[in-house]
Design a protein around this motif. Structure first.
Motif, PDB file in Angstrom:
ATOM      1  N   LYS A   1     -62.607  16.228 -30.000  1.00 23.51           N
ATOM      2  CA  LYS A   1     -62.884  15.865 -28.607  1.00 23.51           C
ATOM      3  C   LYS A   1     -61.907  14.818 -28.074  1.00 23.51           C
ATOM      4  N   ILE A   2     -61.371  13.978 -28.972  1.00 23.28           N
ATOM      5  CA  ILE A   2     -60.480  12.904 -28.505  1.00 23.28           C
ATOM      6  C   ILE A   2     -59.010  13.314 -28.512  1.00 23.28           C
ATOM      7  N   ILE A   3     -58.719  14.538 -28.955  1.00 23.03           N
ATOM      8  CA  ILE A   3     -57.319  14.996 -29.009  1.00 23.03           C
ATOM      9  C   ILE A   3     -56.608  14.855 -27.665  1.00 23.03           C
ATOM     10  N   PRO A   4     -57.211  15.279 -26.537  1.00 21.79           N
ATOM     11  CA  PRO A   4     -56.505  15.137 -25.252  1.00 21.79           C
ATOM     12  C   PRO A   4     -56.177  13.692 -24.892  1.00 21.79           C
ATOM     13  N   LEU A   5     -56.960  12.757 -25.381  1.00 20.38           N
ATOM     14  CA  LEU A   5     -56.721  11.339 -25.084  1.00 20.38           C
ATOM     15  C   LEU A   5     -55.617  10.778 -25.976  1.00 20.38           C
ATOM     16  N   VAL A   6     -55.708  11.061 -27.279  1.00 19.85           N
ATOM     17  CA  VAL A   6     -54.751  10.510 -28.241  1.00 19.85           C
ATOM     18  C   VAL A   6     -53.366  11.128 -28.058  1.00 19.85           C
ATOM     19  N   TYR A   7     -53.311  12.429 -27.743  1.00 21.33           N
ATOM     20  CA  TYR A   7     -52.048  13.170 -27.705  1.00 21.33           C
ATOM     21  C   TYR A   7     -51.692  13.629 -26.291  1.00 21.33           C
ATOM     22  N   LYS A   8     -52.099  12.859 -25.299  1.00 28.00           N
ATOM     23  CA  LYS A   8     -51.967  13.309 -23.909  1.00 28.00           C
ATOM     24  C   LYS A   8     -50.525  13.548 -23.473  1.00 28.00           C
ATOM     25  N   ASN A   9     -49.568  12.880 -24.082  1.00 24.95           N
ATOM     26  CA  ASN A   9     -48.166  13.063 -23.685  1.00 24.95           C
ATOM     27  C   ASN A   9     -47.381  13.920 -24.673  1.00 24.95           C
ATOM     28  N   CYS A  10     -48.083  14.581 -25.586  1.00 24.38           N
ATOM     29  CA  CYS A  10     -47.420  15.363 -26.632  1.00 24.38           C
ATOM     30  C   CYS A  10     -47.357  16.848 -26.281  1.00 24.38           C
ATOM     31  N   TYR A  11     -46.460  17.541 -26.974  1.00 28.51           N
ATOM     32  CA  TYR A  11     -46.389  18.994 -26.886  1.00 28.51           C
ATOM     33  C   TYR A  11     -47.089  19.603 -28.096  1.00 28.51           C
ATOM     34  N   PHE A  12     -47.663  20.781 -27.887  1.00 26.18           N
ATOM     35  CA  PHE A  12     -48.455  21.430 -28.928  1.00 26.18           C
ATOM     36  C   PHE A  12     -47.894  22.816 -29.235  1.00 26.18           C
ATOM     37  N   ALA A  13     -48.079  23.222 -30.488  1.00 32.01           N
ATOM     38  CA  ALA A  13     -47.789  24.598 -30.895  1.00 32.01           C
ATOM     39  C   ALA A  13     -49.031  25.164 -31.562  1.00 32.01           C
ATOM     40  N   THR A  14     -49.358  26.406 -31.246  1.00 26.78           N
ATOM     41  CA  THR A  14     -50.460  27.094 -31.899  1.00 26.78           C
ATOM     42  C   THR A  14     -50.005  28.508 -32.228  1.00 26.78           C
ATOM     43  N   ILE A  15     -50.861  29.299 -32.890  1.00 27.27           N
ATOM     44  CA  ILE A  15     -50.373  30.555 -33.454  1.00 27.27           C
ATOM     45  C   ILE A  15     -51.011  31.805 -32.853  1.00 27.27           C
ATOM     46  N   SER A  16     -51.794  31.641 -31.799  1.00 28.96           N
ATOM     47  CA  SER A  16     -52.390  32.817 -31.157  1.00 28.96           C
ATOM     48  C   SER A  16     -52.733  32.498 -29.706  1.00 28.96           C
ATOM     49  N   PRO A  17     -52.789  33.509 -28.849  1.00 26.68           N
ATOM     50  CA  PRO A  17     -53.197  33.296 -27.450  1.00 26.68           C
ATOM     51  C   PRO A  17     -54.597  32.709 -27.335  1.00 26.68           C
ATOM     52  N   SER A  18     -55.511  33.141 -28.215  1.00 25.67           N
ATOM     53  CA  SER A  18     -56.861  32.586 -28.146  1.00 25.67           C
ATOM     54  C   SER A  18     -56.870  31.126 -28.573  1.00 25.67           C
ATOM     55  N   GLY A  19     -55.963  30.744 -29.481  1.00 28.53           N
ATOM     56  CA  GLY A  19     -55.827  29.337 -29.848  1.00 28.53           C
ATOM     57  C   GLY A  19     -55.342  28.503 -28.677  1.00 28.53           C
ATOM     58  N   LYS A  20     -54.400  29.063 -27.912  1.00 32.95           N
ATOM     59  CA  LYS A  20     -53.919  28.370 -26.709  1.00 32.95           C
ATOM     60  C   LYS A  20     -55.056  28.205 -25.704  1.00 32.95           C
ATOM     61  N   LYS A  21     -55.863  29.226 -25.561  1.00 28.96           N
ATOM     62  CA  LYS A  21     -56.996  29.175 -24.630  1.00 28.96           C
ATOM     63  C   LYS A  21     -57.972  28.065 -25.024  1.00 28.96           C
ATOM     64  N   GLU A  22     -58.249  27.948 -26.322  1.00 25.83           N
ATOM     65  CA  GLU A  22     -59.158  26.902 -26.792  1.00 25.83           C
ATOM     66  C   GLU A  22     -58.593  25.511 -26.530  1.00 25.83           C
ATOM     67  N   LEU A  23     -57.296  25.327 -26.768  1.00 21.53           N
ATOM     68  CA  LEU A  23     -56.677  24.024 -26.509  1.00 21.53           C
ATOM     69  C   LEU A  23     -56.706  23.689 -25.024  1.00 21.53           C
ATOM     70  N   SER A  24     -56.465  24.700 -24.195  1.00 21.51           N
ATOM     71  CA  SER A  24     -56.507  24.496 -22.749  1.00 21.51           C
ATOM     72  C   SER A  24     -57.914  24.094 -22.303  1.00 21.51           C
ATOM     73  N   GLU A  25     -58.914  24.754 -22.859  1.00 18.35           N
ATOM     74  CA  GLU A  25     -60.300  24.428 -22.522  1.00 18.35           C
ATOM     75  C   GLU A  25     -60.685  23.035 -23.006  1.00 18.35           C
ATOM     76  N   LEU A  26     -60.012  22.574 -24.066  1.00 15.68           N
ATOM     77  CA  LEU A  26     -60.272  21.224 -24.572  1.00 15.68           C
ATOM     78  C   LEU A  26     -59.718  20.159 -23.638  1.00 15.68           C
ATOM     79  N   GLY A  27     -58.694  20.526 -22.853  1.00 14.46           N
ATOM     80  CA  GLY A  27     -58.123  19.572 -21.904  1.00 14.46           C
ATOM     81  C   GLY A  27     -56.629  19.370 -22.032  1.00 14.46           C
ATOM     82  N   ILE A  28     -55.957  20.201 -22.852  1.00 11.41           N
ATOM     83  CA  ILE A  28     -54.504  20.121 -22.981  1.00 11.41           C
ATOM     84  C   ILE A  28     -53.863  20.984 -21.895  1.00 11.41           C
ATOM     85  N   ALA A  29     -52.874  20.428 -21.202  1.00 12.24           N
ATOM     86  CA  ALA A  29     -52.189  21.172 -20.139  1.00 12.24           C
ATOM     87  C   ALA A  29     -51.507  22.414 -20.716  1.00 12.24           C
TER      88      ALA A  29
END
Length: 383
Positions: A150-178
């Motif tokens: 839950k705190i990932i968007p706060l701790v890593y707000k200025n970072c870039y992310f890599a994930t391995i599937s479109p559904s993983g990207k969707k989950e990160l986006s729903e968590l609050g990552i741009a």
């Protein structure tokens, strides 16, 4: 480029899993391309099979430093202390190694790399646990992991992310990552798997392969087979792997009278795994949570379709009704029904097997490594 990687384990750790396979296959390729990689990770006690000499028995822990796959591995402490050790040790490693970028493999608790250094960072997340962690860990531990996400968007707000599937990207986006800060870089397929000949006459067994953990759905697989085997007593279920739930699953199989129809093979070699996958009627992938599902693509490369949970990651790696069949996660009856379809409809299964091998051939570790490198180079240039 000089890359400092932070991850709880390296691939030699007894509890290493898909995250470590992914890490070593990506970064060994980058080493081959001429880049320098250091991995900071935890230490572990060697098992008896790893203690080959009297001298090695005097030190039952893995070496504090060694080179694996061209990667300089630096080990320190346990899982529990790893976030603290990152805070204490990483600044010194940065002074020594002088990395251009930090790559944090966030697959358990956050390591808080933005608070450790201002160096450019790429945060790799294979999957989020979300509520599935409560199926695996004790409540206090599960709550800690759940809150940590839950705190990932706060701790890593200025970072870039890599994930391995479109559904993983969707989950990160729903968590609050741009969304514009999230890149999807698919896992690869080893050429050895793709080079295997497709088995024309399949053996009478389904294969389950992985760690015996609750979140891997090992109980779903056993219960589904119990239902399936009532109609098809000549078909077997082979379990390959080991883990916490293994003894309990064995006891339950015996209690249910499945001895002789359920076999436990333990850990198998890469060669044996390819053989098992190639001959299987189908692979059972019953996890409640996966980032992608490497075994699904490996089986596909060997010309075998999968029966898999319809969850994030697996819904991307398995093309439903094309390269395999998806079932409702956690539902043994639905899983058994999909096994029935795969078993009884040989024409459909053969079509899926051909499509699965073609699907698997579209992924490569070389491409994944180059895309990871390109993303890190862009992050460095922006900083």
């Amino acid at each position: 480029m000089r890359i400092l990687v932070l991850n709880y384990r390296d691939r030699t750790h007894p509890l290493a899993g898909g995250a470590e396979v992914h890490l070593h296959r990506i970064f060994s390729k980058l080493v081959e391309l001429g880049h320098s990689v250091m991995l900071f990770t935890t230490n572990y006690k060697k098992n008896n099979s790893q203690l080959s000499t009297l001298n090695s028995q005097l030190n039952k822990h893995a070496p504090q430093r060694e080179t694996i796959d061209g990667i300089e591995v630096v080990r320190c402490g346990s899982d529990l202390l790893f976030p603290l050790n990152c805070i204490l040790k990483v600044p010194k490693l940065i002074e020594e190694f002088k990395p251009d970028i930090i790559y944090e493999d966030l697959n358990k608790l956050p390591l808080f790399s933005p608070f450790i250094t201002k160096k450019p960072k790429l945060i790799q997340i294979l999957h989020l646990w979300k509520s599935s962690i409560f199926k695996e860990a004790s409540f206090p531990v599960a709550l800690g992991v759940w809150l940590g996400e839950k705190i990932i968007p706060l701790v890593y707000k200025n970072c870039y992310f890599a994930t391995i599937s479109p559904s993983g990207k969707k989950e990160l986006s729903e968590l609050g990552i741009a969304k514009e800060r999230i890149s999807v870089i698919y896992c690869g397929t080893k050429s050895e798997y793709l080079e295997t000949e497709k088995v024309r006459c399949k053996s009478l067994y389904f294969l389950w392969l992985g760690r015996f953990r609750k979140y891997k759905g090992v109980w779903v697989a056993l219960e589904a087979f119990k239902i399936f085997s009532k109609k098809h007593p000549d078909v077997k279920l082979l379990f390959a792997g080991s883990g916490h739930e293994e003894d309990r699953v064995k006891a339950k199989a015996k209690k249910w009278g499945l001895e002789g129809r359920v076999e436990f093979l333990g850990m198998v070699s890469e060669e044996k795994k390819m053989e098992l996958m190639g001959k299987a009627m189908g692979l059972l992938q019953t996890s409640y949570k996966e980032g992608w599902g490497l075994t699904v693509i490996e089986a596909a490369a060997c010309g075998t379709a999968s029966v898999a949970s319809n969850v994030s990651g697996l819904c991307d790696s398995v093309k439903d009704s094309e390269t395999g069949l998806l079932f409702k996660a956690g539902d043994p009856a639905d899983c058994a029904q999909k096994m029935e379809i795969l078993y009884k409809n040989e024409t459909l299964r053969t079509t899926m097997e051909t499509a699965a091998k073609t699907h698997a051939s579209s992924f490569s570790w070389e491409t994944a490594a180059k895309e990871t490198l390109f993303l890190m180079q862009n992050i460095i240039m922006e900083n």
